[in-house]
Design a protein around this motif. Structure first.
Motif, mmCIF file in Angstrom:
data_model
loop_
_atom_site.group_PDB
_atom_site.id
_atom_site.type_symbol
_atom_site.label_atom_id
_atom_site.label_comp_id
_atom_site.label_asym_id
_atom_site.label_seq_id
_atom_site.Cartn_x
_atom_site.Cartn_y
_atom_site.Cartn_z
ATOM 1 N N UNK A 71 92.250 -30.173 56.520
ATOM 2 C CA UNK A 71 93.462 -30.461 55.762
ATOM 3 C C UNK A 71 94.327 -31.471 56.515
ATOM 4 N N UNK A 72 94.746 -32.513 55.826
ATOM 5 C CA UNK A 72 95.539 -33.576 56.432
ATOM 6 C C UNK A 72 94.766 -34.845 56.673
ATOM 7 N N UNK A 73 93.433 -34.815 56.572
ATOM 8 C CA UNK A 73 92.644 -36.027 56.768
ATOM 9 C C UNK A 73 92.900 -37.012 55.633
ATOM 10 N N UNK A 74 92.839 -38.289 55.966
ATOM 11 C CA UNK A 74 92.957 -39.343 54.964
ATOM 12 C C UNK A 74 91.558 -39.653 54.440
ATOM 13 N N UNK A 75 91.357 -39.481 53.152
ATOM 14 C CA UNK A 75 90.030 -39.623 52.567
ATOM 15 C C UNK A 75 90.111 -40.506 51.329
ATOM 16 N N UNK A 76 88.923 -40.918 50.881
ATOM 17 C CA UNK A 76 88.790 -41.640 49.619
ATOM 18 C C UNK A 76 87.681 -40.981 48.823
ATOM 19 N N UNK A 77 88.009 -40.540 47.625
ATOM 20 C CA UNK A 77 87.048 -39.865 46.760
ATOM 21 C C UNK A 77 86.701 -40.779 45.594
ATOM 22 N N UNK A 78 85.423 -41.002 45.388
ATOM 23 C CA UNK A 78 84.936 -41.801 44.264
ATOM 24 C C UNK A 78 84.200 -40.866 43.312
ATOM 25 N N UNK A 79 84.901 -40.451 42.275
ATOM 26 C CA UNK A 79 84.347 -39.514 41.307
ATOM 27 C C UNK A 79 83.730 -40.323 40.176
ATOM 28 N N UNK A 80 82.420 -40.200 39.941
ATOM 29 C CA UNK A 80 81.772 -41.073 38.941
ATOM 30 C C UNK A 80 82.088 -40.719 37.504
ATOM 31 N N UNK A 81 82.239 -39.420 37.188
ATOM 32 C CA UNK A 81 82.419 -39.038 35.785
ATOM 33 C C UNK A 81 83.270 -37.788 35.715
ATOM 34 N N UNK A 82 83.663 -37.460 34.493
ATOM 35 C CA UNK A 82 84.480 -36.281 34.273
ATOM 36 C C UNK A 82 85.952 -36.618 34.131
ATOM 37 N N UNK A 83 86.766 -35.591 33.976
ATOM 38 C CA UNK A 83 88.197 -35.826 33.790
ATOM 39 C C UNK A 83 88.880 -36.286 35.065
ATOM 40 N N UNK A 84 88.201 -36.167 36.216
ATOM 41 C CA UNK A 84 88.750 -36.652 37.482
ATOM 42 C C UNK A 84 88.107 -37.968 37.908
ATOM 43 N N UNK A 85 87.464 -38.654 36.999
ATOM 44 C CA UNK A 85 86.757 -39.889 37.324
ATOM 45 C C UNK A 85 87.728 -40.935 37.837
ATOM 46 N N UNK A 86 87.289 -41.665 38.853
ATOM 47 C CA UNK A 86 88.105 -42.717 39.439
ATOM 48 C C UNK A 86 88.050 -42.653 40.952
ATOM 49 N N UNK A 130 100.137 -38.502 42.607
ATOM 50 C CA UNK A 130 100.131 -37.068 42.355
ATOM 51 C C UNK A 130 98.949 -36.412 43.047
ATOM 52 N N UNK A 131 98.703 -35.154 42.721
ATOM 53 C CA UNK A 131 97.636 -34.366 43.331
ATOM 54 C C UNK A 131 96.474 -34.229 42.353
ATOM 55 N N UNK A 132 95.289 -34.558 42.840
ATOM 56 C CA UNK A 132 94.059 -34.400 42.072
ATOM 57 C C UNK A 132 93.356 -33.161 42.593
ATOM 58 N N UNK A 133 93.151 -32.179 41.754
ATOM 59 C CA UNK A 133 92.598 -30.898 42.171
ATOM 60 C C UNK A 133 91.127 -30.784 41.783
ATOM 61 N N UNK A 134 90.413 -30.034 42.615
ATOM 62 C CA UNK A 134 89.027 -29.716 42.292
ATOM 63 C C UNK A 134 88.062 -30.857 42.456
ATOM 64 N N UNK A 135 88.189 -31.647 43.509
ATOM 65 C CA UNK A 135 87.261 -32.745 43.781
ATOM 66 C C UNK A 135 86.166 -32.231 44.714
ATOM 67 N N UNK A 136 84.930 -32.394 44.337
ATOM 68 C CA UNK A 136 83.820 -31.909 45.152
ATOM 69 C C UNK A 136 83.714 -32.692 46.445
ATOM 70 N N UNK A 137 83.296 -32.021 47.497
ATOM 71 C CA UNK A 137 83.182 -32.672 48.802
ATOM 72 C C UNK A 137 82.087 -33.734 48.796
ATOM 73 N N UNK A 138 81.181 -33.699 47.833
ATOM 74 C CA UNK A 138 80.109 -34.694 47.776
ATOM 75 C C UNK A 138 80.640 -36.096 47.481
ATOM 76 N N UNK A 139 81.797 -36.179 46.824
ATOM 77 C CA UNK A 139 82.361 -37.482 46.454
ATOM 78 C C UNK A 139 83.405 -37.974 47.458
ATOM 79 N N UNK A 140 83.641 -37.240 48.532
ATOM 80 C CA UNK A 140 84.727 -37.552 49.463
ATOM 81 C C UNK A 140 84.165 -38.259 50.693
ATOM 82 N N UNK A 141 84.862 -39.304 51.118
ATOM 83 C CA UNK A 141 84.498 -40.043 52.331
ATOM 84 C C UNK A 141 85.705 -40.102 53.253
#
Length: 438
Positions: free
Chosen positions: A369-384, A405-416
């Protein structure tokens, strides 16, 4: 952008376009993501001349502005980088008050508690409360960071000092007829502008000339205490005249309640600045760099001559002696103190009983918690693409707090991972264009 040589020695900062070219050509690598620091692979600081930069500091109770600038030698400054440091002294104070309340309860009830210790009550000379010491330590932490990323040659600090005794003396302020001139009664005038948000207390107008008005008129027994003073535009000041504030705002009860509540606010921010300025000065001089002190009156005068808007970072750029400011950064990096987590392994309900237990291991799937990350979500309502601070969960489904804002429920597979957490939350803010995501 900050530039380091191949050994990590700071070089002269460069423009963002040049940093992109160096990265694209392979001559440089990213040393740090936010703020962006690049490291050259083929450059040594000893083989090139580094003119150096200077840093300006505008300390405050809730926010501190820091600015790096290049001095051309004739009093002309060019702003290179600006950061606004948001302190968390208020939250520290609240946490300490809650801890004290818990301890008092354990001592008054028949509960298990830590035995009282009376040998740790001595406070050395110059002791500061944790909420005040936090302001000094975080400011010095960023001064050290800037000195590691840029060749800082000198420091300029505004030694802000509100005379709380003079402001609350309950008598006419000698030598401070605030209706005459700009510098007369600077402490009272500047504090009132800060207290009322540089807007009229009665109608809320901004960017207009403001007069100092007695909330309860002196002709009806009102005092000159700071709690009886407000700032008002010329129209409201003339319309109110010698009427009591209850009569002047009889048709606007909500505004009346707000004005009366705002008038009673304590001088807490002014006292915090007064308590920390000496400790900050000693810490700055201990760095070994030349430190130049300036008054708040000179900073305000410099800003009025250059036409710069009011902000913490622009105040830091205008600290000290200068002739002209040739430019300042378009965006400001806002670093909000977010802490590094707590030691508590439980969360309590409103009655003080534990309702859940937290894991002892802070890292989940390589993230904390607190790490700076970038999540690339390919599809779904959280895509982007979402960039911000991550809050990890044992399930592997993370929350990412971005500038939007806060994006909830992002899988760790899409996080870098971009950058390990350092206790700060970052976002960019324009001087007049608002917030922008990282």
């Amino acid at each position: 952008m900050f530039v380091l040589d191949k050994h990590g020695t700071p070089l002269q900062p460069t423009r963002p376009a040049m940093a992109r070219k160096l990265l694209a050509s392979g001559r440089a690598v990213i040393h740090r993501h936010t703020p962006l620091v690049i490291r050259l692979k083929d450059r040594d600081a000893g083989s090139c001349a580094v003119p150096g930069v200077e840093a300006g500091i505008d300390p405050g109770s809730k926010h501190t502005g820091l600015a790096l600038f290049h001095d051309n030698g004739d009093g002309a400054r060019t702003g290179l980088f600006a950061v606004q440091l948001d302190h968390r002294g208020g939250r520290i104070r609240d946490r300490l008050a809650a801890r004290a309340a818990f301890r008092r309860r354990r001592r008054s009830k028949n509960l298990r508690y830590r035995a009282p210790r009376f040998a740790n009550r001595a406070r050395p000379r110059g002791w500061l409360a944790p909420s005040l010491r936090h302001r000094v330590e975080t400011t010095m932490s960023w001064v050290d960071r800037l000195a590691r990323w840029a060749p800082v040659r000198a420091l300029h600090v505004e030694r802000v000092a509100f005379d709380t005794h003079a402001m609350s003396a309950g008598r006419p302020l000698e030598g401070a007829e605030y209706q005459q001139g700009t510098l007369c009664g600077y402490e009272a005038r500047e504090y009132l502008l800060h207290k009322w948000g540089r807007a009229c207390a009665y109608c809320g107008k901004q960017e207009v000339p403001l007069n100092i008005d007695h909330i309860h008129p002196r002709s009806r027994g009102g005092s000159d205490r700071i709690s009886n003073l407000a700032v008002a535009c010329i129209g409201c000041n003339q319309a109110k005249n010698a009427h009591p504030v209850e009569e002047f705002l009889a048709g606007r009860p909500q505004v009346l309640a707000r004005v009366l509540a705002q008038a009673k606010l304590p001088l807490r921010d002014a006292a915090a600045v007064n308590a920390t300025r000496q400790a900050l000065w000693r810490a700055l001089t201990a760095t070994g760099l030349p430190v130049h002190a300036a008054s708040g009156g000179r900073t305000k005068w410099n800003r009025s001559r250059t036409g710069a808007p009011k902000s913490h970072t622009l105040d830091a750029l205008h600290v000290g002696e200068l002739a002209v400011v040739t430019g300042w950064p378009d965006t400001v990096l806002v670093a909000a103190c977010a802490g590094r987590g707590g030691y508590a392994r439980t969360r309590t309900d409103r009655y003080g009983f534990p309702r859940l237990r937290l894991p002892r291991v802070k890292q989940v799937r390589g993230f904390a918690t607190g790490d700076l990350v970038r999540a690339s979500v390919p599809a779904g309502k959280r895509a982007g693409v979402h960039t911000g601070r991550v809050a990890v969960r044992a399930t592997g489904s993370f929350n990412i707090t971005t500038a939007r804002g806060t994006v909830q429920g992002v899988s760790h597979r899409h996080v870098r991972l971009l950058q390990r957490g350092d206790g700060y939350a970052y976002h960019h803010q324009g001087e007049s264009r608002g917030d922008a995501p990282l």
